[in-house]
Structures are given as C-alpha cells and as structure tokens.
Design a protein around this motif. Structure first.
Motif, mmCIF file in Angstrom:
data_model
loop_
_atom_site.group_PDB
_atom_site.id
_atom_site.type_symbol
_atom_site.label_atom_id
_atom_site.label_comp_id
_atom_site.label_asym_id
_atom_site.label_seq_id
_atom_site.Cartn_x
_atom_site.Cartn_y
_atom_site.Cartn_z
ATOM 1 N N ALA A 429 -4.751 -0.589 5.651
ATOM 2 C CA ALA A 429 -4.749 0.838 5.980
ATOM 3 C C ALA A 429 -3.530 1.528 5.396
ATOM 4 O O ALA A 429 -3.616 2.657 4.896
ATOM 5 N N GLY A 430 -2.376 0.839 5.431
ATOM 6 C CA GLY A 430 -1.162 1.424 4.863
ATOM 7 C C GLY A 430 -1.295 1.698 3.378
ATOM 8 O O GLY A 430 -0.830 2.736 2.881
ATOM 9 N N LEU A 431 -1.944 0.787 2.655
ATOM 10 C CA LEU A 431 -2.159 0.998 1.220
ATOM 11 C C LEU A 431 -3.035 2.223 0.976
ATOM 12 O O LEU A 431 -2.753 3.032 0.080
ATOM 13 N N LEU A 432 -4.110 2.369 1.768
ATOM 14 C CA LEU A 432 -4.986 3.524 1.589
ATOM 15 C C LEU A 432 -4.278 4.827 1.958
ATOM 16 O O LEU A 432 -4.470 5.852 1.309
ATOM 17 N N VAL A 433 -3.464 4.791 3.006
ATOM 18 C CA VAL A 433 -2.716 5.994 3.390
ATOM 19 C C VAL A 433 -1.737 6.379 2.288
ATOM 20 O O VAL A 433 -1.638 7.557 1.904
ATOM 21 N N ARG A 434 -1.002 5.398 1.754
ATOM 22 C CA ARG A 434 -0.063 5.678 0.656
ATOM 23 C C ARG A 434 -0.809 6.232 -0.553
ATOM 24 O O ARG A 434 -0.358 7.191 -1.193
ATOM 25 N N SER A 435 -1.960 5.639 -0.854
ATOM 26 C CA SER A 435 -2.753 6.091 -1.992
ATOM 27 C C SER A 435 -3.213 7.530 -1.794
ATOM 28 O O SER A 435 -3.128 8.364 -2.699
ATOM 29 N N PHE A 436 -3.700 7.831 -0.574
ATOM 30 C CA PHE A 436 -4.209 9.180 -0.320
ATOM 31 C C PHE A 436 -3.091 10.213 -0.351
ATOM 32 O O PHE A 436 -3.277 11.330 -0.850
ATOM 33 N N GLU A 437 -1.922 9.844 0.156
ATOM 34 C CA GLU A 437 -0.790 10.769 0.106
ATOM 35 C C GLU A 437 -0.377 11.045 -1.340
ATOM 36 O O GLU A 437 -0.022 12.176 -1.692
ATOM 37 N N LYS A 438 -0.425 10.030 -2.181
ATOM 38 C CA LYS A 438 -0.115 10.252 -3.599
ATOM 39 C C LYS A 438 -1.173 11.150 -4.241
ATOM 40 O O LYS A 438 -0.866 11.991 -5.093
ATOM 41 N N LEU A 439 -2.426 10.962 -3.830
ATOM 42 C CA LEU A 439 -3.501 11.801 -4.367
ATOM 43 C C LEU A 439 -3.293 13.257 -3.959
ATOM 44 O O LEU A 439 -3.470 14.171 -4.771
ATOM 45 N N ARG A 440 -2.912 13.470 -2.710
ATOM 46 C CA ARG A 440 -2.682 14.837 -2.235
ATOM 47 C C ARG A 440 -1.470 15.477 -2.907
ATOM 48 O O ARG A 440 -1.404 16.702 -3.036
ATOM 49 N N LEU A 742 1.193 -12.009 6.124
ATOM 50 C CA LEU A 742 1.590 -11.592 4.776
ATOM 51 C C LEU A 742 0.834 -12.388 3.719
ATOM 52 O O LEU A 742 0.384 -11.826 2.711
ATOM 53 N N ALA A 743 0.701 -13.692 3.955
ATOM 54 C CA ALA A 743 -0.056 -14.509 3.000
ATOM 55 C C ALA A 743 -1.524 -14.076 2.967
ATOM 56 O O ALA A 743 -2.132 -13.963 1.894
ATOM 57 N N GLY A 744 -2.085 -13.800 4.162
ATOM 58 C CA GLY A 744 -3.476 -13.343 4.199
ATOM 59 C C GLY A 744 -3.658 -11.993 3.545
ATOM 60 O O GLY A 744 -4.633 -11.758 2.827
ATOM 61 N N ALA A 745 -2.710 -11.081 3.778
ATOM 62 C CA ALA A 745 -2.804 -9.747 3.170
ATOM 63 C C ALA A 745 -2.683 -9.823 1.655
ATOM 64 O O ALA A 745 -3.360 -9.090 0.925
ATOM 65 N N TRP A 746 -1.809 -10.707 1.170
ATOM 66 C CA TRP A 746 -1.657 -10.876 -0.274
ATOM 67 C C TRP A 746 -2.984 -11.290 -0.918
ATOM 68 O O TRP A 746 -3.314 -10.863 -2.024
ATOM 69 N N ALA A 747 -3.746 -12.117 -0.204
ATOM 70 C CA ALA A 747 -5.038 -12.561 -0.735
ATOM 71 C C ALA A 747 -6.132 -11.525 -0.522
ATOM 72 O O ALA A 747 -7.023 -11.366 -1.367
ATOM 73 N N VAL A 751 -9.067 -6.715 -2.783
ATOM 74 C CA VAL A 751 -10.390 -6.085 -2.769
ATOM 75 C C VAL A 751 -10.280 -4.567 -2.712
ATOM 76 O O VAL A 751 -11.268 -3.866 -2.949
ATOM 77 N N LEU A 752 -9.102 -4.043 -2.393
ATOM 78 C CA LEU A 752 -8.911 -2.593 -2.322
ATOM 79 C C LEU A 752 -8.495 -1.985 -3.654
ATOM 80 O O LEU A 752 -8.267 -0.778 -3.734
ATOM 81 N N THR A 760 -0.420 -0.206 -6.096
ATOM 82 C CA THR A 760 -0.971 -1.531 -6.365
ATOM 83 C C THR A 760 -1.383 -2.180 -5.046
ATOM 84 O O THR A 760 -0.852 -1.850 -3.977
ATOM 85 N N PRO A 761 -2.330 -3.134 -5.087
ATOM 86 C CA PRO A 761 -2.722 -3.826 -3.850
ATOM 87 C C PRO A 761 -1.583 -4.635 -3.235
ATOM 88 O O PRO A 761 -1.689 -5.048 -2.084
ATOM 89 N N PHE A 762 -0.517 -4.878 -3.995
ATOM 90 C CA PHE A 762 0.603 -5.673 -3.490
ATOM 91 C C PHE A 762 1.876 -4.824 -3.412
ATOM 92 O O PHE A 762 2.973 -5.298 -3.672
ATOM 93 N N ASP A 763 1.696 -3.556 -3.056
ATOM 94 C CA ASP A 763 2.810 -2.610 -2.990
ATOM 95 C C ASP A 763 3.892 -3.129 -2.034
ATOM 96 O O ASP A 763 3.657 -3.239 -0.814
ATOM 97 N N PRO A 764 5.072 -3.462 -2.535
ATOM 98 C CA PRO A 764 6.095 -4.066 -1.671
ATOM 99 C C PRO A 764 6.562 -3.146 -0.553
ATOM 100 O O PRO A 764 6.877 -3.608 0.545
ATOM 101 N N LEU A 765 6.609 -1.835 -0.810
ATOM 102 C CA LEU A 765 7.054 -0.905 0.220
ATOM 103 C C LEU A 765 6.106 -0.922 1.417
ATOM 104 O O LEU A 765 6.534 -0.941 2.574
ATOM 105 N N THR A 766 4.803 -0.921 1.132
ATOM 106 C CA THR A 766 3.812 -0.951 2.215
ATOM 107 C C THR A 766 3.898 -2.265 2.984
ATOM 108 O O THR A 766 3.896 -2.274 4.222
ATOM 109 N N PHE A 767 3.980 -3.379 2.270
ATOM 110 C CA PHE A 767 4.068 -4.687 2.930
ATOM 111 C C PHE A 767 5.288 -4.734 3.846
ATOM 112 O O PHE A 767 5.201 -5.185 4.996
ATOM 113 N N ALA A 768 6.428 -4.273 3.336
ATOM 114 C CA ALA A 768 7.668 -4.346 4.115
ATOM 115 C C ALA A 768 7.635 -3.389 5.307
ATOM 116 O O ALA A 768 7.989 -3.770 6.434
ATOM 117 N N ALA A 769 7.214 -2.146 5.073
ATOM 118 C CA ALA A 769 7.232 -1.140 6.142
ATOM 119 C C ALA A 769 6.283 -1.505 7.277
ATOM 120 O O ALA A 769 6.638 -1.411 8.459
#
Length: 801
Positions: A429-440, A742-747, A751-752, A760-769
C-alpha cells in the motif's frame, strides 16, 4: 450424530459464557472472510464466470500483430484483410468484424450523442445471441446499396422508446441518415454499446485498418489450423498492399482475454491482499484460542483421565472452532454485500469489465462456506493439538506447565507471522500511495484551474468536408469568445486528459528520426495555448494568418526540440507527416516551441507536434472537436452559455461532454486512485488486526507471568526493569516478524511493478518508513501491558493463582 450434537451444544454454551472472547473472534473472522468473499465475488464474476454468449469457449479474437515490435502495439484489420480471412478460413465456422462508432442521433426528441458499433451482418450469429425483439442483420445489408437499419440495445430502447414493442419499423436519424429499427438486443448484451449498424466493407480500402475480428471455432478444428489459414490469407493481402500496414501475423486468443483486458492483474493483487487479511484474522483467533486454552488444561486432563480419547477431545475443540468459523462466515456475507457495493460504487467508470454482471451466485456462497470451514480448521488445529497433548501427563500441574511452555512458543511464532503479513500489505500500500502522490505532483505543463472544455463530434453530411467543419469551428469560437466571463478561448481536436489521442510518425528535413518514435499530433486554433495556460518557450504562436493560403507551419513542444535539435534553434526547421514527402506543401516549417504538456494522462510522456486547425484538410482529423475556455470565475457557470452558442449554430448537434479540466484530470487518475484506496483499505484492516493481536498476546503473557513478576519485584527489581524485560521480549518478536516481512515484501511487491509511477517495487524509503511505523506502533501496543505489569502489587502477585 448424537456425539456431534452434544459437541455442538457444549460449544455454543462455552461461547455464551465468554462473550468478550466470542465477539472479538467472530468479529475478526467476519472481517477477514467478508473481505475475501467480496473480492472473490468480483473475481468470479469478471474472470471466472463464462461470457454471456453461446459456447463462449469457442470464441476467439483475431488480430494482425506486427512481426517486429512497434510503438503502436496491437493492430487491427483493414477491410481487404478481413474479407480475405473470412473467405479463406474453414477452421472458423463464423468470422465477424466490428468497429466502435459515434453518431449524433436525432428524430427521437432532443439531439443525443450515441456510442455503438458497426458490425458485419453475422456478428450476432457469431456470438450466438439473437435479438429479444425483431431480427438481426441480413447479408444484403452489408453492401453500400443495402437498407439503412439498426438494432438497439435494451437500455437505449427503454430510455428513448419507453420499451414499447411497436418500436420495430420506427426510424432514428444517425448523422443525418434515417435508419429503420429492426431489432432490440437482450438486456446485458455488450454493456456500453447503445446500438449496432451494419458495417459496409470496402474491398479496395487499403488505407485504413480499424476492424476487430471475432471467430467461432468449428467443431474439431484447432487454433493452429485456423492460424495457418489466416496467415496465408493475410500474406496475400500484405503483398497487394505493398506492406502498407507492416509485416504482420495473425494472433488468435480467447475472447475472454480481450474482455477481461487489464483488470486481471489488479483483481488478483486484491485477492492476494485479502488473503493476507484472512490469515492475520486466523492468527488472531488462534492466539485467542491458545490463550483461552490455558484455563481449560485441567478440564481436558480430567476428561482424558475419565477415558476420553485424544480424537474425542480434538473433535470437541474443533467443533468449537467450526462454530466460530461458520458464525464468522455468515456475518462475513453481510460484510461482503457491503464490500461489493462499495467496490462497485468507487470503481472508475469503464475500468472493470463486466461490472454489470457482478452479483452473488452459488459459487460465491460455496466459496464463503468453504473458507469458513477451512479457516476454522486452520486456526483451531494448533490449540486442539496443544491441549490434547496434555493428557499424556499424569500430573495436572505438570501438564499445565509443559502446555504453557509449548503454547508460549507457538504464540510467539504466530505474533511474528502477524507482523510479517501486515508488513507485506503495508509496504504494498505504501508503494501505491507514493506512486499516486508522485502522479498527482506531476507538472502537467498546462493550468487546469478555471478552464472548461466542451466536446462534440461533427458527423454526417453537414460536416463532410474540412471546409465546412472549419467554418463551424470559426463561428462557434467567435461566439463563445464574446460570452461574458470568458478571458480566453481555443479549440483542439483531441483534448488532453480525455483518453483519446492521435499519434503517429513523422519526417524531419535535416535528419532521419528513429522508426520507433511516435508523437502526439493535435490540431489547434491560435487561442488554444492561452486558454490552456501553455507557455511559449521560443518563436511565435499560431495566428489568424496561418491558413490554407499561407505556407504550412507547425509548433513543437520543448521535449521534442530538446530531443531532435539540442543546442539549436528549432524555429525554421522542417517537419512532415506525409509518408513520402516530395512536394513543398508536404513540409511544415516550425514557427514556435510550446511548453511540454501531458497529453493522454499525467503518466504519459508523448512528444507533441501541433498543426494549425485551419491548415488540416482531412475531415477525419477535424470531426472530433473540443472548445476550451478560461475564466476568472467558476468555469462551470459558463456551461449553459457555451451550449447555447453551439446550438445557435447547429440546433441538432448534441454536446458529448462538458467538464472542467480539473474534473477531466480527476477522471484520468481514477484507476490508480481506486487501486491505491482498495489496497490501503485492506492494509489498514490488516494493520489494526495485527496490532490488536500483538497487544492481546503481550497482555496475556503478562497475566501468565504475574507470579514471576511479583517475585522479581519482591526481591528488589525496579519497575523500569520489569518494563524493559517485557519490552525486550516484545521487541524480539516484532523484529523477527519485520525480518520475515521484509523478505516476503521483497519477493511479493514485484507484482506491483506495472501499477507504479516513478517508484520501484523495492523503494528503500517505503520499506524503511513502513517498517519503522509498524515497529513503533507494535512496541506502543506492547508498552501498555508492560506498564501494567510494572504497577503490579508484589503481595497481590504472590497470591495469584
């Protein structure tokens, strides 16, 4: 059966005696099962349910695909291609073609904009669906001399003819041509289409390829045989056309694949997300049962000592779990009903195929029952095995001690599983939110505020030539410019943010552009740039002197100029849209550079070449027209006045759309917004369930260790030591879950990839935050029982049993 009824009664009595436990467990299951049932309802209706045609598994789409990759992607058939394929194939018992169409309808009240299809006369027979009223098309109606007839959709029939059965034989005028109504299709047939007219095939038209084809495979025929026949026919036509549409081969795919379109990946992602929510709910209930189990250890040991077998004890416990699961499933149906309605309500228009077919059916109820029973076994098995193992010991207290140790280890594993599953969903969800905010946040290149667009289509005899269309454009534009409140006005053929765009290749006078580069090719009036708020970077705008009597001119956007003329002045360069430019009039001179804008949607990056609308001579490129006005006030207030100006020029012309540019921008981002909202909702539910589960486990752990805590405090342990001890254990569980998550999310997040914009699907900022957020909230949930433990009175704790 008697034993089962006895177990069932006992289970219900137990649940009544523990209302808090029952409410929490059933609530968690209802949410998890209900969310899964809701999404499965959509998936089953859209992806799994057979198409509403006769023997839909025999229906295939047929498309000529480029042998070499091109920026245009999928191809369509020209009339000669389709005629050759239909004549040559024996593997398809029917091969039909269709093409989308827009008409201006009159003769049925107010002028109305109509969307429908031009189809070959065997179209309905190919799909195996016949009109509910009247007839379909006859073969002779496919010729230019054939009668002008139409078949209506059920919805259009009800809306404009009040579902009267006397509609047959009546007339409706489409683009100035009367058409006799000969039939009405059943409800639900090809939703979105309002009527159908016979396609008139031209065997000599090698220039335009718009037809899409559907075939019904003959009995005993194979797709490989059909492909071989169609490839041979296509090769003959390609040779006659001298490769005008490129080298192609026929691609044959099930019709379902085209109908489902791009909806499959998003729906499968949603299904996976709610699956994680259900697993977290199951883990929560399993933890509740394990916590409750300690209070029943002596009960189980007594039953065992009186002769109850391990299977008999396990059956009793599993019956209690099944009761929880079934009640949770039944309440989940209510959640699912609300969830499906919510998904349909918030789904972007025309983005989910078959949305009118989404409903509960037998498969959905079977899924609900199956999920309820499977989940009840899933969360009930571990407590049942844990409790029944205690009968192997002779000493009840020894059984309780050993059971508590095993139960504590199992609960720890379940807590880590909860944290891991919640983290995977939250990162997605964090990746999609970051993506949508960049789109906006994308710089659109124009100013959508205070801009209003009005679109229409100029079809039929009044607009059969470019000169007539341009005369209409000038008259309307002159009128709306004088409307009070309008500060700027212009027109464009295909409006930005409207999911429609003319694209193509081009030639340059001083270099050879790459063959895989395509550009947007809007035709505009001089006032368009000011009305849209597009800046001029170099040169000049188009003006009233750029007409057919003057030299052809063009404007390019800044990105085009940077790509092809870096460190040069683009003004004075030459561009052509002709396939083989030879005459001087085939070349346009660049007179200005406009700021780059997003044409199709905020994520698109097309370079743009503008033409003055007054110099375009092909009617097809002028028939779609949008007027854009800018106002210092609320632009929506100008809508009635703008409509009036159009109808003062042509009272029979329907307005297809009138909306502010802000509204169009909102619609163009509707799909990513919907995906983000859905996944964020599921993730929020998972997050809350996980936090509640962590809190419950830690609170129960503190209760179990009351005597130990009392002893520690009695021999001198300070309150802060008690808090640190519990928090360290909690932190170990949370960190273990975060590592697995984290390992599961990396794998899983790969798909997103196709759903993300500039992330990127492995955006470090999203993973860390997200990891930090989940860790902090989880530790806060653990801190509350830790503080409670530190406040325990040692004397009370030492008397605790």
């Amino acid at each position: 059966m008697n034993s089962f009824v006895q177990d069932l009664r006992y289970a219900l009595r137990n649940l009544r005696r523990n209302p808090a436990f029952t409410a929490v467990a059933i609530g968690a299951l209802a949410i998890g099962i209900g969310a899964n049932t809701a999404v499965f309802t959509v998936v089953e209706s859209v992806l799994l349910r057979p198409l509403p045609y006769h023997e839909p598994s025999q229906l295939y789409t047929v498309r000529p695909m480029p042998k070499e990759p091109t920026p245009f992607g999928f191809g369509a058939m020209s009339d000669p291609q389709f005629i050759a394929c239909r004549s040559a194939t024996t593997a398809f018992q029917q091969l039909a073609a269709y093409d989308g169409g827009n008409w201006n309808g009159t003769g049925i009240g107010d002028p109305v904009a109509i969307h429908g299809q031009e189809v070959t006369t065997n179209f309905f027979a190919t799909l195996g669906v016949q009109p509910q009223l009247g007839r379909g098309f006859r073969p002779e109606e496919e010729s230019p001399a054939g009668a002008k007839v139409t078949v209506l959709s059920e919805a259009f029939w009800r809306a404009h003819f009040q579902a009267g059965r006397d509609v047959l034989g009546k007339s409706i005028t489409l683009d100035g041509v009367p058409h006799t109504i000969v039939g009405v299709m059943p409800a639900g047939f090809n939703p979105g289409e309002e009527l159908w007219v016979p396609a008139v095939l031209d065997p000599d038209n090698h220039h335009i390829a718009f037809r899409q084809a559907i075939g019904r495979l003959a009995a005993g025929a194979t797709v490989a045989r059909a492909k071989a026949e169609l490839d041979a026919a296509n090769a003959r036509v390609t040779a006659e056309e001298h490769g005008r549409h490129g080298e192609t081969e026929m691609a044959i795919a099930p019709l379902r694949d085209m109908v489902v379109g791009n909806a499959r990946p998003a729906l499968l992602v949603f299904l996976g997300a709610v699956g994680c929510v259900l697993l977290i709910a199951c883990v929560n209930v399993a933890n509740l049962l394990l916590s409750r189990a300690s209070a029943r250890k002596q009960e189980i040991a007594i039953r065992a000592s009186l002769g109850a077998t391990r299977w008999r004890l396990a059956r009793q416990l599993l019956t209690e779990s099944a009761v929880l699961g079934v009640i949770g499933g039944l309440l989940g149906l209510i959640v699912a009903l609300w969830g499906v309605e919510t998904l349909i309500q918030f789904a972007p228009a025309n983005r989910i195929p078959r949305i009118d077919e989404i409903r509960f059916d037998g498969w959905v109820f079977a899924f609900n029952i199956g999920v309820s029973l499977v989940t009840s076994m899933l969360f009930g098995l571990a407590p049942a095995l844990q409790l029944t193992r205690a009968r192997q010991t002779r000493n009840w207290k020894d059984a309780a001690a050993r059971g508590s140790a095993r139960t504590g280890a199992l609960r720890s594993v379940l807590v880590m599983a909860e944290v891991a599953l919640a983290l995977i969903l939250l990162i997605g969800a964090g990746l999609l939110v970051r993506s949508f905010e960049k789109l906006r946040a994308v710089n659109l290149g124009f100013q959508p505020d205070n801009a209003l667009a009005m679109s229409m289509q100029l079809n039929g005899k009044p607009y059969e030539s470019a000169d007539r269309i341009q005369r209409f454009d000038r008259e309307v534009l002159d009128r709306i410019t004088r409307v009070e409140g309008v500060t700027a006005a212009g027109l464009v053929n295909w409006l930005p943010m409207s999911d429609a765009l003319i694209q193509g290749d081009f030639k340059l006078g001083d270099q050879q552009p790459p063959p895989d580069v395509i550009v947007a090719k809007p035709a505009v009036s001089p006032g368009y740039f000011r009305a849209m708020g597009i800046p001029l970077m170099r040169g000049r705008w188009f003006d009233e002197h750029d007409t057919l009597k003057s030299a052809p001119v063009a404007m390019v956007d800044e990105s085009f100029a940077r790509r092809f003329w870096p460190n040069q002045n683009p003004v004075g360069k030459r561009i052509s849209f002709a396939d083989n430019p030879k005459a001087e009039d085939d070349w346009m001179t660049v007179v200005g550079v406009a700021g780059s804008i997003r044409q199709e949607n905020p994520a698109s990056r097309y370079m743009t070449i503008y033409q003055p609308v007054a110099q375009v001579q092909v009617p097809f490129f002028l028939q779609v027209v949008s007027f854009v006005v800018r106002s210092n006030a609320n632009p929506a207030s100008l809508a009635p006045a703008l409509r009036a100006q159009v109808w003062n020029v042509d009272k029979n012309l329907p307005i297809r759309a009138i909306a502010s540019m802000q509204d169009l921008l909102y619609v163009s981002t509707a799909e990513p917004r919907f995906q983000t909202r859905v996944l964020a909702s599921f993730s929020s539910i998972a997050f809350l369930l996980a936090i509640v589960g962590i809190y419950g486990v830690m609170a129960y752990s503190v209760t179990q260790r009351t005597q130990e805590i009392g002893i520690r405090m009695a021999i001198g342990a300070e309150r802060r030591h008690i808090v640190h001890m519990i928090l360290w254990r909690s932190a170990a569980l949370v960190l273990g879950g975060l590592g697995i998550g984290l390992a599961g999310a990396w794998a899983a997040t790969r798909v997103l990839k196709n759903f993300l914009f500039e992330v990127t699907p492995f955006d470090p900022l999203t993973f860390a935050a997200v990891s930090l957020l989940l860790a902090l909230v989880a530790l806060v949930a653990c801190y509350i029982p830790a503080r409670r433990a530190a406040a325990i009175d040692p004397l009370v704790a030492l008397r605790y049993e």
